[in-house]
Design an enzyme around this catalytic site. Structure first.
Site, PDB file in Angstrom:
ATOM      1  N   LYS A 115     -11.168 -36.918 -23.539  1.00  0.00           N
ATOM      2  CA  LYS A 115     -10.338 -36.307 -24.513  1.00  0.00           C
ATOM      3  C   LYS A 115     -10.708 -34.835 -23.954  1.00  0.00           C
ATOM      4  O   LYS A 115      -9.833 -34.159 -24.507  1.00  0.00           O
ATOM      5  CB  LYS A 115     -11.098 -36.847 -26.033  1.00  0.00           C
ATOM      6  CG  LYS A 115     -10.422 -37.524 -26.812  1.00  0.00           C
ATOM      7  CD  LYS A 115     -10.142 -37.776 -27.801  1.00  0.00           C
ATOM      8  CE  LYS A 115     -10.261 -39.346 -28.331  1.00  0.00           C
ATOM      9  NZ  LYS A 115      -9.900 -38.736 -29.997  1.00  0.00           N
ATOM     10  N   LYS A 217      -3.328 -49.490 -21.932  1.00  0.00           N
ATOM     11  CA  LYS A 217      -2.729 -49.269 -24.030  1.00  0.00           C
ATOM     12  C   LYS A 217      -1.917 -49.488 -23.754  1.00  0.00           C
ATOM     13  O   LYS A 217      -1.592 -47.907 -24.002  1.00  0.00           O
ATOM     14  CB  LYS A 217      -4.488 -49.347 -24.052  1.00  0.00           C
ATOM     15  CG  LYS A 217      -5.861 -49.698 -24.392  1.00  0.00           C
ATOM     16  CD  LYS A 217      -6.475 -49.281 -25.297  1.00  0.00           C
ATOM     17  CE  LYS A 217      -6.639 -49.148 -26.116  1.00  0.00           C
ATOM     18  NZ  LYS A 217      -7.723 -49.118 -26.953  1.00  0.00           N
ATOM     19  N   LYS A 220       0.024 -44.898 -29.123  1.00  0.00           N
ATOM     20  CA  LYS A 220       0.920 -43.743 -29.698  1.00  0.00           C
ATOM     21  C   LYS A 220       1.261 -42.770 -29.025  1.00  0.00           C
ATOM     22  O   LYS A 220       2.049 -42.674 -29.986  1.00  0.00           O
ATOM     23  CB  LYS A 220       0.136 -43.141 -30.883  1.00  0.00           C
ATOM     24  CG  LYS A 220      -0.988 -42.514 -31.554  1.00  0.00           C
ATOM     25  CD  LYS A 220      -1.841 -42.903 -32.559  1.00  0.00           C
ATOM     26  CE  LYS A 220      -3.001 -41.896 -32.055  1.00  0.00           C
ATOM     27  NZ  LYS A 220      -3.796 -43.213 -32.747  1.00  0.00           N
TER      28      LYS A 220
END
Ligand code: TRP
Length: 355
Positions: A115, A217, A220
């Protein structure tokens, strides 16, 4: 000496829309655990400001995850459903854990590295300390079991490390105050104030992959909406996305080994298995030798049967904000009472004069 009462805790961040991966990897397990455990399910709104502070719709997203919990079948009367920021003891315990955990532990977290990206110096301090808040979420209730997807395994190991270091660093105080609890770790019996929490990760389809690329994966943040099934998708959208899912030209194999090197086929079989509560082997035995033109409609029907009712229930609940807010307020009060009790002991153990 007493033992820890089995207690489940888990949380979901209110960022972006929930998709099939969140449902199969997390929420569906939360629902299943209700019969065997006392459960606390949290919407972790304070975690969602670590990557990005300003969210135009944070409150709405918090309501939306709450609606998903309820629509999927979590009972907020028997168990506890609330949002994290309502119980300030999470942040308070996280501060103490910031002083227990080492910077090196946080720097090793793969989620932080992903991140923070290249410019680590410019990541928020909150993003670095994220796992410390997560440990506090769990341990402020002294929860013993945490259902999560396998991407959260490392954070749970860190939670155990924090609990263990706290138990060791304060072992004399904990014993003096009579606050020791006994637990089994493997063959050994150890004791301490915080439990060494177990992850609950097993089960098929804990990792649901993108419908457009079986090596990524389901996410969203993928720009293509066709890559995921959102929990709010209606029957038409669900069928369309499964019809358009990427596959290869070969028929399905009759043995599991035949799925190797075929990530898209493996993903769809995994989703079918999870939604039908069958093993992947059972699915393969049923559909082995068949073309995707046969398997996909069967999967679409199954997905619509299982997911469309949740989507419509979610929409119904979301129309009643006062009801959702009432659930969170009530859950927050009950959670707060438990958290307060833990913090009273933590103050005594650490020596923070606060009565
Ligand atoms: N980090 C978790 C995730 O992104 C969310 C989370 C926060 C959580 N606190 C938690 C999960 C405590 C389990 C227990 O999925």
């Amino acid at each position: 000496m007493s033992a820890f009462k089995p207690l489940v805790f888990s949380g979901v961040q209110p960022t972006g829309n929930l998709h099939l991966g969140n449902y199969l990897g997390a929420i569906r397990k939360f629902v299943a655990l209700q019969d065997s455990y006392d459960c606390i399910y949290c919407v972790v709104d304070m975690h969602s400001i670590t990557a990005q502070l300003v969210h135009a719709d944070l409150a709405e997203q918090t309501r939306s995850i709450t609606a998903a919990y309820l629509a999927a079948g979590i009972d907020p009367k028997k168990h506890i459903v609330f949002n994290q920021s309502r119980v300030p003891q999470h942040a308070e315990l996280a501060w103490i854990f910031n002083c227990v955990a080492r910077i090196g532990w946080m720097n090793r977290m793969t989620q932080f590295k992903d991140k923070a990206g290249k410019d680590r110096e410019n990541a928020s301090l909150g993003l670095l300390a994220y796992p410390s808040l997560m440990a506090a979420d769990i341990l402020v209730y002294r929860a013993t079991h945490v259902p999560v997807g396998d991407d959260q395994k490392q954070h749970l190991e860190l939670t155990r490390d924090i609990a263990q270091k706290f138990n060791n660093d304060f072992s004399d105080r904990i014993a003096e105050l009579g606050l020791e609890v006994e637990m089994e770790v493997g063959e050994e019996k150890v004791n301490g104030f915080f439990p060494l929490t177990e992850p609950l990760i097993e089960g098929p389809a804990t990792r649901v992959m993108s419908l457009r690329d079986g090596s990524k994966k389901m996410s969203k943040s993928d720009p293509s909406d066709l890559s995921r099934i959102n929990l709010t998708d209606d029957a038409d959208a669900i069928s369309k996305k499964i019809r358009k899912a990427k596959t290869d030209p070969a028929p399905l194999p009759s043995e599991l080994e035949g799925l190797e090197g075929r990530p898209e086929a493996e993903n769809l079989v995994g989703i079918y298995a999870a939604l039908s509560d069958k093993t992947r082997q059972e699915v393969i035995s049923e559909f082995g030798g068949q073309q995707f033109s046969v398997f996909k409609p069967a999967l679409a029907d199954l997905a619509v049967e299982k997911l469309a009712p949740i989507a419509s229930e979610m929409r119904r609940i979301l129309d009643d904000k006062a009801f959702i807010d009432g659930v969170l307020r009530d859950g927050g009060e009950r959670a707060g009472a438990l958290a307060q009790k833990t913090m009273k002991s933590v103050h005594e153990i650490v020596g923070l004069l606060n009565d």
